[in-house]
Design an enzyme around this catalytic site. Structure first.
Site, PDB file in Angstrom:
ATOM      1  N   ASP A   1       2.318   3.017   3.009  1.00 12.92           N
ATOM      2  CA  ASP A   1       1.377   4.105   2.712  1.00 12.92           C
ATOM      3  C   ASP A   1       2.069   5.336   2.140  1.00 12.92           C
ATOM      4  OD1 ASP A   1      -1.094   5.241   2.397  1.00 12.92           O
ATOM      5  OD2 ASP A   1      -1.485   5.594   4.512  1.00 12.92           O
TER       6      ASP A   1
ATOM      7  N   GLN B   1      -9.418   9.635  -4.925  1.00 12.40           N
ATOM      8  CA  GLN B   1      -9.089  10.257  -3.632  1.00 12.40           C
ATOM      9  C   GLN B   1     -10.211  11.152  -3.097  1.00 12.40           C
ATOM     10  OE1 GLN B   1      -5.687  10.779  -1.540  1.00 12.40           O
ATOM     11  NE2 GLN B   1      -7.594  11.052  -0.403  1.00 12.40           N
TER      12      GLN B   1
ATOM     13  N   HIS C   1       0.843  -1.204   0.000  1.00  8.61           N
ATOM     14  CA  HIS C   1       0.000   0.000   0.000  1.00  8.61           C
ATOM     15  C   HIS C   1       0.877   1.252   0.000  1.00  8.61           C
ATOM     16  CE1 HIS C   1      -3.924   2.074   0.964  1.00  8.61           C
ATOM     17  NE2 HIS C   1      -3.027   3.050   1.054  1.00  8.61           N
TER      18      HIS C   1
ATOM     19  N   HIS D   1      -9.360   1.998   0.098  1.00  5.40           N
ATOM     20  CA  HIS D   1      -9.121   2.690   1.367  1.00  5.40           C
ATOM     21  C   HIS D   1     -10.458   2.578   2.093  1.00  5.40           C
ATOM     22  CE1 HIS D   1      -5.681   4.379  -0.710  1.00  5.40           C
ATOM     23  NE2 HIS D   1      -5.303   5.011   0.395  1.00  5.40           N
TER      24      HIS D   1
ATOM     25  N   HIS E   1       1.622   5.355  -2.100  1.00  7.17           N
ATOM     26  CA  HIS E   1       1.150   6.446  -2.977  1.00  7.17           C
ATOM     27  C   HIS E   1       2.358   7.040  -3.695  1.00  7.17           C
ATOM     28  CE1 HIS E   1      -3.024   6.588  -1.434  1.00  7.17           C
ATOM     29  NE2 HIS E   1      -2.443   6.042  -0.381  1.00  7.17           N
TER      30      HIS E   1
ATOM     31  N   GLU F   1     -10.988   4.432   7.009  1.00  7.30           N
ATOM     32  CA  GLU F   1      -9.781   5.062   7.565  1.00  7.30           C
ATOM     33  C   GLU F   1     -10.247   6.250   8.414  1.00  7.30           C
ATOM     34  OE1 GLU F   1      -6.888   6.486   4.762  1.00  7.30           O
ATOM     35  OE2 GLU F   1      -5.367   6.814   6.306  1.00  7.30           O
TER      36      GLU F   1
HETATM   37 ZN   LIG Z   1      -3.329   5.104   1.241  1.00  6.37          ZN
END
Ligand SMILES: [Zn+2]
Length: 433
Positions: free
Chosen positions: A310, A153, A58, A211, A60, A214
């Site tokens: 992440d 996102q 995971h 996701h 970005h 969270e």
């Molecule tokens: Zn993430």
């Protein structure tokens, strides 16, 4: 018989010791004690640990190494991170994203991190990140497996063009369907987004990685819908729930119902210990919640738990070093996973578990697997996690692609040794296991 590469006297993650690994044509052709044959290159592991490469399930990569652009995250929250990324997004250029990503991959390789699943934001009508990372995926393929997730996102429904852009991204070659149900405007929209995204994946034969939940809100239960849709659409084994931090705060009775549903649907669970520990609990006074999903309990039910990093120096997390051992180290601490078996399971959560989530073929140390190996300056997996061990050699398809000098310190102390090597501080019994 002549091999391309022979690694001698290695300890393996399954606790075998004194093993030799022979490599020909980029594949592992023998794993046994006492192989004696000529080889193009011989590496003496000297009783240190040799593992298959680390995997970050995971990440970005479109945001990495952007820390401070255009400003820093003052509150330290997830929501300010998203806002800050929204300020940066219109300023992104394809060239800049490619340059940052390639630079990050250099660091990753040096850390023995040879496979990364990266989410890529599709809520930019230009799809700059998608174009850039598809190019990066091709540029790095000889040394790093990059898998991309189409990540809306700003919300699949909440962002007006996200649904269209997500489909465009998949058409362009992005591998996995992403989502963010807890960021939609209502619980109902969140639930509907889970349904729609799983249907897109089912139609296209793709994997899903959302996701999911969270948040510290214990009523955020989109994972329940994710498990349900996974079963309904026959997606078992192809779906990942990332973060699941609300699980930390859930009522125990509800958790006792939820966890078996996750196991039954064969959902891969992906906590991100470094990010979760700092982004969650920000609205609390004391006690401050830690925002980690229930890792030991999930593992006890046989759920495949894989840890992600992440972020690395981006709007959400200003630290990070492409070091998956650092991630496992944090997981040990936040999850009270300090028993020997638990630490070993944390090592598996950055190696063989994410390989299953990723769908990596030819992964592992066995005859027929790709000759992708990392020699660590540690005796075993527990010591590797404890020390976040140095990567002495990183091997891809039988070729050494990165090396780091052993750690030695010189001392100037009367009556004490002139040098020390930290890896030799391992407790004696650790070698025997
Ligand atoms: Zn993430």
């Amino acid at each position: 018989m002549t091999f391309d590469l022979l690694v001698k006297n290695a300890n393996l993650p399954d606790d075998r010791t004194g093993i030799d690994i022979a490599v020909s044509g980029g594949k592992i052709v023998a794993v046994e004690a006492g192989i004696s044959a000529e080889a193009g290159r011989v590496i003496d592991a000297g009783g240190k640990l040799v593992t298959a490469p680390f995997i970050d399930i995971h990440f970005h990569m479109d945001a990495t190494l952007s820390l401070g652009t255009p400003r820093l995250n003052r509150s330290g929250t997830l929501l300010e991170g998203i806002q800050l990324w929204g300020e940066l997004k219109p300023l992104l250029t394809k060239e800049a994203v490619i340059e940052r990503a390639l630079r990050y991959c250099d660091l990753a390789v040096s850390q023995g991190l040879l496979a990364v699943r990266s989410h890529v934001d599709v809520c930019d009508d230009r799809l700059v990140g998608v174009e850039a990372l598809l190019e990066v995926k091709d540029l790095v393929k000889d040394y790093l497996d990059l898998q991309l997730v189409a990540f809306p996102q700003d919300g699949f429904y909440r962002s007006p063009t996200a649904a269209k852009n997500l489909i465009r991204s998949l058409d362009m070659g992005v591998d996995v369907v992403g989502g963010i149900p807890h960021f939609e405007r209502t619980m109902e929209d969140g639930r509907l987004s889970v349904k729609a995204l799983c249907e897109i994946a089912a139609e296209r034969g793709l994997m899903v990685d959302l996701h999911c939940d969270e948040t510290d809100d214990p009523m955020s239960r989109h994972i329940e819908s994710l498990a349900y849709e996974t079963q309904r659409l026959g997606l078992k084994g192809r779906v990942a729930g990332s973060h699941l931090t609300s699980m930390h705060s859930m009522d125990n009775y509800y958790a006792s119902k939820l966890l078996p549903l996750i196991a039954e649907a064969e959902i891969h669970c992906v906590p991100n210990p470094l990010a979760n520990i700092v982004l969650q609990g920000r609205h609390d006074t004391y006690p401050k919640r830690r925002g980690m999903m229930r890792v030991p309990e999930l593992m006890a039910l046989g759920v495949n738990v894989a840890f992600g990093q992440d972020s690395c120096m981006d709007p959400w997390y200003s630290f990070g070093s492409a070091d998956m051992l650092e991630v496992a180290h944090m997981a040990v601490h936040t999850g009270h996973m300090t028993s020997r078996d638990a630490v070993k399971s944390c090592f598996r959560a950055i190696t063989e578990n994410p390989a299953k989530t990723f769908g990596l073929e030819g992964y592992g140390i066995a005859v027929g697997c790709n000759a992708d190996l990392v020699l660590l300056e540690a005796r075993d997996t527990i010591e590797a996690v404890r020390m976040k061990a140095n990567r002495l050699a990183v091997i891809r398809r039988g070729k050494v692609i990165a090396e780091t000098a052993p750690r030695t310190a010189t001392l100037s102390l009367q009556g004490r040794p002139a040098t020390i090597e930290p890896w030799r501080y391992a407790p004696v019994e650790a070698g025997a296991n």
